[in-house]
Design a protein around this motif. Structure first.
Motif, PDB file in Angstrom:
ATOM      1  N   MET A   1      -1.063  15.409 -14.097  1.00  0.00           N
ATOM      2  CA  MET A   1      -2.455  14.432 -13.899  1.00  0.00           C
ATOM      3  C   MET A   1      -3.317  14.906 -12.797  1.00  0.00           C
ATOM      4  O   MET A   1      -2.880  15.544 -11.852  1.00  0.00           O
ATOM      5  N   THR A   2      -4.564  14.914 -13.055  1.00  0.00           N
ATOM      6  CA  THR A   2      -5.780  15.019 -12.181  1.00  0.00           C
ATOM      7  C   THR A   2      -5.922  13.618 -11.250  1.00  0.00           C
ATOM      8  O   THR A   2      -6.168  12.643 -12.184  1.00  0.00           O
ATOM      9  N   PHE A   3      -6.391  13.785 -10.164  1.00  0.00           N
ATOM     10  CA  PHE A   3      -6.563  12.340  -9.464  1.00  0.00           C
ATOM     11  C   PHE A   3      -7.791  12.587  -8.601  1.00  0.00           C
ATOM     12  O   PHE A   3      -8.262  13.483  -7.918  1.00  0.00           O
ATOM     13  N   LEU A   4      -8.567  11.629  -8.702  1.00  0.00           N
ATOM     14  CA  LEU A   4      -9.786  11.369  -7.776  1.00  0.00           C
ATOM     15  C   LEU A   4      -9.666  10.032  -7.395  1.00  0.00           C
ATOM     16  O   LEU A   4      -9.617   9.085  -8.241  1.00  0.00           O
ATOM     17  N   MET A   5      -9.565  10.031  -5.931  1.00  0.00           N
ATOM     18  CA  MET A   5      -9.224   8.501  -5.270  1.00  0.00           C
ATOM     19  C   MET A   5     -10.269   8.400  -4.091  1.00  0.00           C
ATOM     20  O   MET A   5     -10.173   8.956  -3.337  1.00  0.00           O
ATOM     21  N   VAL A   6     -10.886   7.167  -4.226  1.00  0.00           N
ATOM     22  CA  VAL A   6     -11.448   6.704  -3.000  1.00  0.00           C
ATOM     23  C   VAL A   6     -10.680   5.903  -2.407  1.00  0.00           C
ATOM     24  O   VAL A   6      -9.869   5.062  -2.750  1.00  0.00           O
ATOM     25  N   SER A   7     -10.556   6.065  -0.884  1.00  0.00           N
ATOM     26  CA  SER A   7      -9.896   5.354  -0.022  1.00  0.00           C
ATOM     27  C   SER A   7     -10.286   5.144   1.250  1.00  0.00           C
ATOM     28  O   SER A   7     -11.175   5.800   1.746  1.00  0.00           O
ATOM     29  N   HIS A   8      -9.887   4.059   2.066  1.00  0.00           N
ATOM     30  CA  HIS A   8     -10.441   4.000   3.517  1.00  0.00           C
ATOM     31  C   HIS A   8      -8.997   4.339   4.171  1.00  0.00           C
ATOM     32  O   HIS A   8      -9.054   4.197   5.606  1.00  0.00           O
ATOM     33  N   ASP A   9      -7.700   4.562   3.489  1.00  0.00           N
ATOM     34  CA  ASP A   9      -6.610   4.741   4.388  1.00  0.00           C
ATOM     35  C   ASP A   9      -6.473   6.306   4.719  1.00  0.00           C
ATOM     36  O   ASP A   9      -5.840   6.923   4.175  1.00  0.00           O
ATOM     37  N   MET A  10      -7.097   6.370   5.734  1.00  0.00           N
ATOM     38  CA  MET A  10      -7.153   7.768   6.515  1.00  0.00           C
ATOM     39  C   MET A  10      -5.678   8.271   6.748  1.00  0.00           C
ATOM     40  O   MET A  10      -5.447   9.598   6.411  1.00  0.00           O
ATOM     41  N   GLY A  11      -4.816   7.498   7.048  1.00  0.00           N
ATOM     42  CA  GLY A  11      -3.366   7.791   7.373  1.00  0.00           C
ATOM     43  C   GLY A  11      -2.764   8.609   6.065  1.00  0.00           C
ATOM     44  O   GLY A  11      -1.946   9.583   6.038  1.00  0.00           O
ATOM     45  N   MET A  12      -2.901   7.759   4.752  1.00  0.00           N
ATOM     46  CA  MET A  12      -2.332   8.389   3.713  1.00  0.00           C
ATOM     47  C   MET A  12      -2.909   9.542   3.219  1.00  0.00           C
ATOM     48  O   MET A  12      -2.175  10.467   2.859  1.00  0.00           O
ATOM     49  N   VAL A  13      -4.402   9.493   3.360  1.00  0.00           N
ATOM     50  CA  VAL A  13      -5.118  10.649   2.828  1.00  0.00           C
ATOM     51  C   VAL A  13      -4.624  11.986   3.614  1.00  0.00           C
ATOM     52  O   VAL A  13      -4.476  12.874   3.104  1.00  0.00           O
ATOM     53  N   GLU A  14      -4.705  11.708   4.978  1.00  0.00           N
ATOM     54  CA  GLU A  14      -4.082  12.931   5.747  1.00  0.00           C
ATOM     55  C   GLU A  14      -2.857  13.485   5.425  1.00  0.00           C
ATOM     56  O   GLU A  14      -2.259  14.703   5.550  1.00  0.00           O
ATOM     57  N   SER A  15      -1.952  12.377   5.327  1.00  0.00           N
ATOM     58  CA  SER A  15      -0.442  12.682   5.175  1.00  0.00           C
ATOM     59  C   SER A  15      -0.174  13.585   3.643  1.00  0.00           C
ATOM     60  O   SER A  15       0.601  14.263   3.823  1.00  0.00           O
ATOM     61  N   TYR A  16      -0.978  13.059   2.755  1.00  0.00           N
ATOM     62  CA  TYR A  16      -0.815  13.803   1.399  1.00  0.00           C
ATOM     63  C   TYR A  16      -1.771  14.928   1.229  1.00  0.00           C
ATOM     64  O   TYR A  16      -1.560  15.952   0.730  1.00  0.00           O
ATOM     65  N   LEU A  17      -2.970  14.861   1.887  1.00  0.00           N
ATOM     66  CA  LEU A  17      -4.115  15.735   1.264  1.00  0.00           C
ATOM     67  C   LEU A  17      -4.292  16.708   2.667  1.00  0.00           C
ATOM     68  O   LEU A  17      -5.230  17.654   2.389  1.00  0.00           O
ATOM     69  N   GLY A  18      -3.767  16.404   3.774  1.00  0.00           N
ATOM     70  CA  GLY A  18      -4.200  17.524   4.964  1.00  0.00           C
ATOM     71  C   GLY A  18      -5.249  16.886   5.941  1.00  0.00           C
ATOM     72  O   GLY A  18      -5.712  15.847   5.350  1.00  0.00           O
TER      73      GLY A  18
ATOM     74  N   GLN B   1       0.838  -1.109   0.002  1.00  0.00           N
ATOM     75  CA  GLN B   1      -0.119  -0.013  -0.096  1.00  0.00           C
ATOM     76  C   GLN B   1       0.980   1.319   0.165  1.00  0.00           C
ATOM     77  O   GLN B   1       0.588   2.165  -0.649  1.00  0.00           O
ATOM     78  N   ALA B   2       1.886   1.254   0.680  1.00  0.00           N
ATOM     79  CA  ALA B   2       2.878   2.498   0.908  1.00  0.00           C
ATOM     80  C   ALA B   2       3.496   2.545  -0.354  1.00  0.00           C
ATOM     81  O   ALA B   2       3.630   3.852  -0.917  1.00  0.00           O
ATOM     82  N   ASP B   3       3.939   1.528  -0.997  1.00  0.00           N
ATOM     83  CA  ASP B   3       4.572   1.733  -2.334  1.00  0.00           C
ATOM     84  C   ASP B   3       3.484   2.401  -3.187  1.00  0.00           C
ATOM     85  O   ASP B   3       3.914   2.964  -4.311  1.00  0.00           O
ATOM     86  N   PHE B   4       2.623   1.810  -3.352  1.00  0.00           N
ATOM     87  CA  PHE B   4       1.472   2.195  -4.321  1.00  0.00           C
ATOM     88  C   PHE B   4       1.088   3.784  -4.153  1.00  0.00           C
ATOM     89  O   PHE B   4       0.743   4.422  -5.034  1.00  0.00           O
ATOM     90  N   PHE B   5       0.894   4.056  -2.800  1.00  0.00           N
ATOM     91  CA  PHE B   5       0.667   5.487  -2.662  1.00  0.00           C
ATOM     92  C   PHE B   5       1.940   6.458  -3.179  1.00  0.00           C
ATOM     93  O   PHE B   5       1.777   7.735  -3.642  1.00  0.00           O
ATOM     94  N   GLU B   6       3.162   5.849  -2.831  1.00  0.00           N
ATOM     95  CA  GLU B   6       4.438   6.463  -3.318  1.00  0.00           C
ATOM     96  C   GLU B   6       4.163   6.924  -4.688  1.00  0.00           C
ATOM     97  O   GLU B   6       4.529   7.873  -5.412  1.00  0.00           O
ATOM     98  N   LEU B   7       3.877   5.879  -5.480  1.00  0.00           N
ATOM     99  CA  LEU B   7       3.963   5.601  -6.860  1.00  0.00           C
ATOM    100  C   LEU B   7       2.892   6.727  -7.427  1.00  0.00           C
ATOM    101  O   LEU B   7       3.359   7.677  -8.303  1.00  0.00           O
ATOM    102  N   ILE B   8       1.718   6.601  -6.668  1.00  0.00           N
ATOM    103  CA  ILE B   8       0.622   7.698  -7.608  1.00  0.00           C
ATOM    104  C   ILE B   8       0.814   9.219  -7.006  1.00  0.00           C
ATOM    105  O   ILE B   8       0.584  10.182  -7.484  1.00  0.00           O
ATOM    106  N   THR B   9       1.408   9.243  -5.774  1.00  0.00           N
ATOM    107  CA  THR B   9       1.871  10.628  -5.461  1.00  0.00           C
ATOM    108  C   THR B   9       3.069  11.397  -6.288  1.00  0.00           C
ATOM    109  O   THR B   9       2.843  12.413  -6.749  1.00  0.00           O
ATOM    110  N   HIS B  10       3.786  10.268  -6.738  1.00  0.00           N
ATOM    111  CA  HIS B  10       4.992  10.650  -7.447  1.00  0.00           C
ATOM    112  C   HIS B  10       4.181  11.166  -9.014  1.00  0.00           C
ATOM    113  O   HIS B  10       4.569  12.015  -9.803  1.00  0.00           O
TER     114      HIS B  10
END
Ligand SMILES: Nc1ncnc2c1ncn2[C@@H]1O[C@H](COP(=O)(O)OP(=O)(O)OP(=O)(O)O)[C@@H](O)[C@H]1O
Length: 250
Positions: free
Chosen positions: A200-217, A184-193
Motif C-alpha cells: 500500500m501507498t500512504f499519504l498522511m497529514v500529521s502534526h506528530d513531528m516525532g512520529m514523522v521524523e522517526s519513520y520518514l527521516g 497514537q503510538a499504537d496507531f502509528f505502529e499499526l499503519i507503519t506495519h
C-alpha cells in the motif's frame, strides 16, 4: 545478492504538476508539483491553515484544482473511475459524533457511494467487513454506536471503513488528533506495519513531528509554502526484485 535500486518498476500513484488552488482571493496552494509512487509513505506536516486538508481534498476529487494537473494511477483525475482503489480518512472533526450508526454500518458504508447506502448487504460484503474489523482489532465493538466509542476506537473504525475495499492508496488527514499518546503510538505502529507488510501507498497529514521524523527521516524532501513533505520511498523497504517475487507468489 546486492540488487541496485531501479525506480522504474514503481508506478506513479499520485502526480501533481504545477497545481495551484485559491479560496476566492486567498491562495492556499501555489505551483505544487510532486509524484508519489507505489508503496511510498508520504508524511505532510505544516502549520494550521497551511492548506494540507485542501490538498488532500483535491487529491480525492472533492475540490477541483484551480490550475495545473492531477493524475491518479496514471489517469487524469477527471477521467479516473477506480475510486475504490483509494481509501480516505478525513479529519476527525468533520464527523458528527451523534450520527446514529454502529461501527459495522460505518465500516460497510465504505463499500457504497451515498445513493446506495441503504441497499441490502451481500454475504461476501459482510465477510469483507469482518476482515476489515479484524485487521483493525475492533470486531468486539462492531455492534456499538460510533458516537459511544473512544477517539482511538473511532479512528480504527474509520480506518477499517477506508480499508474495506483493499485500497492501493490510503489517505489519512490527521488521524491521531484528539487521542492520547499511547493510542497514537499504537496507531502509528499499526499503519507503519500496514505500509511494510501490505502493498500500500500512504499519504498522511500529521502534526506528530516525532512520529514523522522517526519513520520518514528528519529532513523534508520537498516544501510548498508552509507545507513540508517527508517521504519514505518504496525502495527503502525492499527492492523491486523482492517485490516482484512476492507478487509472483500471490
Ligand atoms: N471552504 C473554505 N472556504 C474558504 N476558505 C477556506 C475553506 N476551507 C479552508 N479555507 C481556508 O484555507 C486555508 C487552508 O485551510 P486547510 O484546512 O486546507 O488548512 P490545514 O493546513 O489543513 O489546516 P489545519 O492544520 O488547521 O487543519 C485556511 O486559511 C482556511 O481558513
Amino acid at each position: 545478492m546486492y540488487t541496485p535500486f531501479n525506480d522504474d518498476c514503481h508506478e506513479p500513484v499520485v502526480e501533481l504538476e504545477h497545481v495551484s488552488f485559491s479560496y476566492r482571493d486567498q491562495q492556499v496552494i501555489s505551483d505544487l508539483s510532486f509524484t508519489v509512487k507505489e508503496r511510498d509513505f508520504v508524511g505532510i506536516i505544516g502549520s494550521n491553515g497551511a492548506g494540507k486538508s485542501t490538498l488532500m481534498r483535491m487529491i480525492v476529487g472533492l475540490l477541483p484544482a484551480g490550475a495545473g494537473s492531477i493524475k491518479l494511477f496514471g489517469q487524469p483525475i477527471r477521467k479516473f473511475k477506480d475510486w475504490e482503489r483509494i481509501g480516505y480518512v478525513p479529519q476527525k472533526n468533520s464527523f458528527n459524533p451523534l450520527f446514529p450508526a454502529t461501527v459495522r454500518e460505518v465500516v460497510l458504508s465504505g463499500l457504497y457511494n451515498n445513493k446506495n447506502l441503504f441497499r441490502r448487504v451481500r454475504k461476501s460484503q459482510q465477510t469483507q467487513c469482518d476482515d476489515a474489523l479484524e485487521v483493525m482489532g475492533i470486531q468486539d465493538i462492531a455492534g456499538k454506536r460510533i458516537g459511544e466509542l473512544s477517539g482511538g476506537q473511532q479512528q480504527r473504525a474509520f480506518l477499517a471503513r477506508a480499508m474495506i475495499n483493499h485500497p492501493d492508496l490510503l489517505i489519512l488527514d490527521e488521524p491521531t488528533v484528539g487521542i492520547d499518546a499511547k493510542t497514537q503510538a499504537d496507531f502509528f505502529e499499526l499503519i507503519t506495519h500496514m505500509h511494510e507488510h501490505h502493498h500500500m501507498t500512504f499519504l498522511m497529514v500529521s502534526h506528530d513531528m516525532g512520529m514523522v521524523e522517526s519513520y520518514l527521516g528528519k529532513h523534508p524532501k520537498q516544501q510548498n509554502g508552509n507545507i513540508n513533505f517527508y517521504v519514505r520511498h518504496s525502495h527503502e523497504i525492499q527492492n523491486c526484485e523482492v517485490r516482484d517475487l512476492q507478487h509472483s507468489l500471490t
